[in-house]
Scaffold this motif. Sequence first.
Motif, PDB file in Angstrom:
ATOM      1  N   TYR A 254       5.593  -3.539  -5.223  1.00 31.14           N
ATOM      2  CA  TYR A 254       4.516  -2.563  -5.398  1.00 31.14           C
ATOM      3  C   TYR A 254       3.412  -3.138  -6.286  1.00 31.14           C
ATOM      4  CZ  TYR A 254       1.987   1.485  -7.161  1.00 31.14           C
ATOM      5  OH  TYR A 254       0.989   2.349  -7.534  1.00 31.14           O
ATOM      6  N   PHE A 255       3.809  -3.815  -7.365  1.00 29.89           N
ATOM      7  CA  PHE A 255       2.818  -4.351  -8.300  1.00 29.89           C
ATOM      8  C   PHE A 255       1.944  -5.411  -7.632  1.00 29.89           C
ATOM      9  CE2 PHE A 255       1.546  -7.407 -11.620  1.00 29.89           C
ATOM     10  CZ  PHE A 255       0.830  -6.556 -12.439  1.00 29.89           C
ATOM     11  N   ARG A 256       2.541  -6.265  -6.807  1.00 26.75           N
ATOM     12  CA  ARG A 256       1.765  -7.319  -6.141  1.00 26.75           C
ATOM     13  C   ARG A 256       0.781  -6.758  -5.131  1.00 26.75           C
ATOM     14  NH1 ARG A 256       6.728 -10.090  -5.711  1.00 26.75           N
ATOM     15  NH2 ARG A 256       6.812  -9.547  -3.490  1.00 26.75           N
ATOM     16  N   HIS A 257       1.146  -5.677  -4.449  1.00 30.09           N
ATOM     17  CA  HIS A 257       0.335  -5.207  -3.321  1.00 30.09           C
ATOM     18  C   HIS A 257      -0.422  -3.905  -3.597  1.00 30.09           C
ATOM     19  CE1 HIS A 257       2.038  -8.248  -0.673  1.00 30.09           C
ATOM     20  NE2 HIS A 257       3.228  -7.956  -1.164  1.00 30.09           N
ATOM     21  N   THR A 258      -0.232  -3.296  -4.753  1.00 29.60           N
ATOM     22  CA  THR A 258      -0.905  -2.025  -5.006  1.00 29.60           C
ATOM     23  C   THR A 258      -2.426  -2.186  -5.037  1.00 29.60           C
ATOM     24  OG1 THR A 258      -1.161  -0.190  -6.571  1.00 29.60           O
ATOM     25  CG2 THR A 258      -0.713  -2.359  -7.517  1.00 29.60           C
ATOM     26  N   PRO A 259      -3.146  -1.253  -4.405  1.00 30.30           N
ATOM     27  CA  PRO A 259      -4.609  -1.274  -4.492  1.00 30.30           C
ATOM     28  C   PRO A 259      -5.129  -0.619  -5.770  1.00 30.30           C
ATOM     29  CG  PRO A 259      -3.920   0.478  -3.039  1.00 30.30           C
ATOM     30  CD  PRO A 259      -2.663  -0.237  -3.443  1.00 30.30           C
TER      31      PRO A 259
ATOM     32  N   ARG B 119       5.789   1.801 -16.903  1.00 31.41           N
ATOM     33  CA  ARG B 119       6.403   3.083 -16.536  1.00 31.41           C
ATOM     34  C   ARG B 119       5.692   3.668 -15.315  1.00 31.41           C
ATOM     35  NH1 ARG B 119       6.826   7.549 -21.122  1.00 31.41           N
ATOM     36  NH2 ARG B 119       8.358   6.025 -21.878  1.00 31.41           N
ATOM     37  N   GLN B 120       4.356   3.578 -15.287  1.00 30.53           N
ATOM     38  CA  GLN B 120       3.636   4.094 -14.129  1.00 30.53           C
ATOM     39  C   GLN B 120       3.956   3.277 -12.878  1.00 30.53           C
ATOM     40  OE1 GLN B 120      -0.604   4.446 -14.539  1.00 30.53           O
ATOM     41  NE2 GLN B 120      -0.909   4.981 -12.401  1.00 30.53           N
ATOM     42  N   VAL B 121       4.026   1.946 -13.022  1.00 30.33           N
ATOM     43  CA  VAL B 121       4.342   1.084 -11.875  1.00 30.33           C
ATOM     44  C   VAL B 121       5.726   1.418 -11.328  1.00 30.33           C
ATOM     45  CG1 VAL B 121       4.865  -1.290 -11.184  1.00 30.33           C
ATOM     46  CG2 VAL B 121       2.840  -0.817 -12.557  1.00 30.33           C
ATOM     47  N   ARG B 122       6.710   1.551 -12.215  1.00 25.55           N
ATOM     48  CA  ARG B 122       8.080   1.849 -11.765  1.00 25.55           C
ATOM     49  C   ARG B 122       8.146   3.233 -11.120  1.00 25.55           C
ATOM     50  NH1 ARG B 122       9.685  -0.036 -17.105  1.00 25.55           N
ATOM     51  NH2 ARG B 122      10.230  -2.252 -17.021  1.00 25.55           N
ATOM     52  N   GLY B 123       7.411   4.196 -11.698  1.00 29.15           N
ATOM     53  CA  GLY B 123       7.422   5.542 -11.144  1.00 29.15           C
ATOM     54  C   GLY B 123       6.848   5.583  -9.735  1.00 29.15           C
ATOM     55  N   GLU B 124       5.709   4.908  -9.536  1.00 28.90           N
ATOM     56  CA  GLU B 124       5.098   4.885  -8.210  1.00 28.90           C
ATOM     57  C   GLU B 124       5.988   4.141  -7.217  1.00 28.90           C
ATOM     58  OE1 GLU B 124       2.449   6.413  -7.150  1.00 28.90           O
ATOM     59  OE2 GLU B 124       2.022   7.276  -9.113  1.00 28.90           O
ATOM     60  N   ALA B 125       6.576   3.012  -7.677  1.00 27.92           N
ATOM     61  CA  ALA B 125       7.439   2.231  -6.788  1.00 27.92           C
ATOM     62  C   ALA B 125       8.673   3.027  -6.386  1.00 27.92           C
ATOM     63  CB  ALA B 125       7.845   0.927  -7.470  1.00 27.92           C
ATOM     64  N   ALA B 126       9.263   3.757  -7.343  1.00 31.62           N
ATOM     65  CA  ALA B 126      10.456   4.560  -7.038  1.00 31.62           C
ATOM     66  C   ALA B 126      10.123   5.676  -6.060  1.00 31.62           C
ATOM     67  CB  ALA B 126      11.036   5.132  -8.333  1.00 31.62           C
ATOM     68  N   ARG B 127       8.952   6.287  -6.220  1.00 27.72           N
ATOM     69  CA  ARG B 127       8.565   7.370  -5.329  1.00 27.72           C
ATOM     70  C   ARG B 127       8.367   6.871  -3.905  1.00 27.72           C
ATOM     71  NH1 ARG B 127       3.084  10.683  -6.348  1.00 27.72           N
ATOM     72  NH2 ARG B 127       2.279   8.617  -5.897  1.00 27.72           N
TER      73      ARG B 127
ATOM     74  N   MET C 245       0.852  -1.195   0.000  1.00 31.38           N
ATOM     75  CA  MET C 245       0.000   0.000   0.000  1.00 31.38           C
ATOM     76  C   MET C 245       0.879   1.233   0.000  1.00 31.38           C
ATOM     77  SD  MET C 245      -2.998   1.303   0.070  1.00 31.38           S
ATOM     78  CE  MET C 245      -3.361   3.032   0.063  1.00 31.38           C
ATOM     79  N   SER C 246       0.529   2.188  -0.797  1.00 34.17           N
ATOM     80  CA  SER C 246       1.350   3.382  -0.879  1.00 34.17           C
ATOM     81  C   SER C 246       1.117   4.282   0.308  1.00 34.17           C
ATOM     82  CB  SER C 246       1.044   4.149  -2.167  1.00 34.17           C
ATOM     83  OG  SER C 246      -0.197   4.768  -2.072  1.00 34.17           O
ATOM     84  N   ASP C 247       2.180   5.019   0.655  1.00 31.80           N
ATOM     85  CA  ASP C 247       2.015   6.033   1.669  1.00 31.80           C
ATOM     86  C   ASP C 247       2.055   7.403   1.043  1.00 31.80           C
ATOM     87  OD1 ASP C 247       4.593   6.059   0.948  1.00 31.80           O
ATOM     88  OD2 ASP C 247       5.449   5.948   2.939  1.00 31.80           O
ATOM     89  N   GLU C 248       1.859   7.428  -0.255  1.00 31.86           N
ATOM     90  CA  GLU C 248       1.714   8.675  -0.990  1.00 31.86           C
ATOM     91  C   GLU C 248       0.496   8.542  -1.880  1.00 31.86           C
ATOM     92  OE1 GLU C 248       3.503  11.295  -0.623  1.00 31.86           O
ATOM     93  OE2 GLU C 248       5.134  10.521   0.559  1.00 31.86           O
ATOM     94  N   LYS C 249       0.025   9.649  -2.375  1.00 34.87           N
ATOM     95  CA  LYS C 249      -1.133   9.596  -3.254  1.00 34.87           C
ATOM     96  C   LYS C 249      -0.737   9.036  -4.608  1.00 34.87           C
ATOM     97  CE  LYS C 249      -3.877  13.264  -1.186  1.00 34.87           C
ATOM     98  NZ  LYS C 249      -4.638  14.466  -1.380  1.00 34.87           N
ATOM     99  N   THR C 250      -1.561   8.147  -5.103  1.00 29.65           N
ATOM    100  CA  THR C 250      -1.326   7.583  -6.414  1.00 29.65           C
ATOM    101  C   THR C 250      -1.903   8.510  -7.461  1.00 29.65           C
ATOM    102  OG1 THR C 250      -1.481   5.377  -5.487  1.00 29.65           O
ATOM    103  CG2 THR C 250      -1.758   5.564  -7.846  1.00 29.65           C
ATOM    104  N   GLY C 251      -1.183   8.639  -8.554  1.00 29.99           N
ATOM    105  CA  GLY C 251      -1.649   9.543  -9.591  1.00 29.99           C
ATOM    106  C   GLY C 251      -2.834   9.007 -10.339  1.00 29.99           C
ATOM    107  N   GLY C 252      -4.030   9.500 -10.026  1.00 28.10           N
ATOM    108  CA  GLY C 252      -5.213   9.041 -10.719  1.00 28.10           C
ATOM    109  C   GLY C 252      -5.173   9.366 -12.187  1.00 28.10           C
ATOM    110  N   GLY C 253      -4.564  10.520 -12.538  1.00 26.50           N
ATOM    111  CA  GLY C 253      -4.451  10.879 -13.935  1.00 26.50           C
ATOM    112  C   GLY C 253      -3.574   9.912 -14.694  1.00 26.50           C
ATOM    113  N   GLY C 254      -2.522   9.401 -14.017  1.00 30.24           N
ATOM    114  CA  GLY C 254      -1.653   8.427 -14.656  1.00 30.24           C
ATOM    115  C   GLY C 254      -2.387   7.139 -14.949  1.00 30.24           C
ATOM    116  N   SER C 255      -3.224   6.689 -14.014  1.00 30.46           N
ATOM    117  CA  SER C 255      -4.009   5.483 -14.230  1.00 30.46           C
ATOM    118  C   SER C 255      -4.975   5.673 -15.395  1.00 30.46           C
ATOM    119  CB  SER C 255      -4.783   5.128 -12.956  1.00 30.46           C
ATOM    120  OG  SER C 255      -3.901   4.897 -11.885  1.00 30.46           O
ATOM    121  N   MET C 256      -5.601   6.849 -15.463  1.00 29.23           N
ATOM    122  CA  MET C 256      -6.553   7.130 -16.534  1.00 29.23           C
ATOM    123  C   MET C 256      -5.865   7.088 -17.897  1.00 29.23           C
ATOM    124  SD  MET C 256      -9.848   7.866 -16.712  1.00 29.23           S
ATOM    125  CE  MET C 256     -10.279   8.735 -15.202  1.00 29.23           C
ATOM    126  N   PHE C 257      -4.691   7.700 -18.008  1.00 32.22           N
ATOM    127  CA  PHE C 257      -3.960   7.713 -19.272  1.00 32.22           C
ATOM    128  C   PHE C 257      -3.566   6.297 -19.670  1.00 32.22           C
ATOM    129  CE2 PHE C 257       0.147   7.883 -21.533  1.00 32.22           C
ATOM    130  CZ  PHE C 257      -0.242   8.589 -22.663  1.00 32.22           C
TER     131      PHE C 257
END
Length: 323
Positions: A156-161, A140-148, A1-13
């Motif tokens: 991150y990919f296994r546990h992301t909501p 690219r979005q998965v790696r970006g969120e994981a790096a952040r 689970m992230s402790d930062e906000k996930t980019g909803g716009g990134g998911s939409m794109f």
Amino acid sequence: MSDEKTGGGGSMFTVVVAAAANLGIAVAKAVAGLISGSSAMLSEAAHSVADTVTELMLFTALKRSEKPADEEHPLGYGPERYIWAMLASVATFVGGAVFSVYDGVHTLATGEELGDPLVSYIVLGVAFLLEGYSLRTGLRQVRGEAARLGAPATHYFRHTPDTAVKAVVMEDSAALAGLLLAAGGLLGGQLTGSGVWDGIASILIGVLLVYVAWVLGRSNAQLLIGRPVPQAMRAGIREELLSVPHIIGVLELTTLIQGPTEILIAAKIDFRDVSSAEQIEWACEEAEEQLRERYPSIRRVYLDPTPGLGQRRPAAGSRPPGA
């Protein structure tokens, strides 16, 4: 689970790119399948149609889950994305897997007349490039969120909501594997003159889609039932609560993931016995502020002042200790 906000716009794109790619690929595969007579190509066309429907459902999930909380839904619409994502996994199973397995079994049982595979090879090559681009966008979005978040991309990919991105990555990966299987079926039929290879490829594509639908369905079911944040984050939440003045114990901690950027926290808190009502109120405010500063995804915090075990009164009708 992230402790930062996930980019909803990134998911939409990511979802829009995947939907556009799959729609064009589905039409091309269907035409190539009819020309070549390949059941594997027709299975791949069904695969792409199912993926397109899936992306449309994911798009709906992202839009509807963004609606703000109201009187009828005081906790917001975040969990609605998991309902639509669950329907998307069912669409993958019914629209892609069932058709692929049926078509493959039918081909093995009755045989098929093979046509010119050239068009199919061209379509497969173009589809591979388009699916590869869509997969690259998702990764690219998965790696970006994981790096952040400072976490490994695989963890991150296994546990992301954020099941929308997870669905896109898994479906595009399955699409690339399916294209290779379809090409293998075409090549086998071309070399041997038998449609058996094409039928086997179609069945394997169906099995692959069953696996993808099962993984995505299970992920969304867990989130719909109610999944807590990871243990490491729960430990961090306890740490923040105990760092607040006047709080001496966290008797019970409940966490709930309501969406990729929505976490609910509820806790029974033991305050110092000498704390005044005003001090307890400000301690609750400070606790909420600290939690949101460390974990921006936390949207709701409910703290219940509760006496510790040593200070609790005996239940009515029971004898006090030592009596």
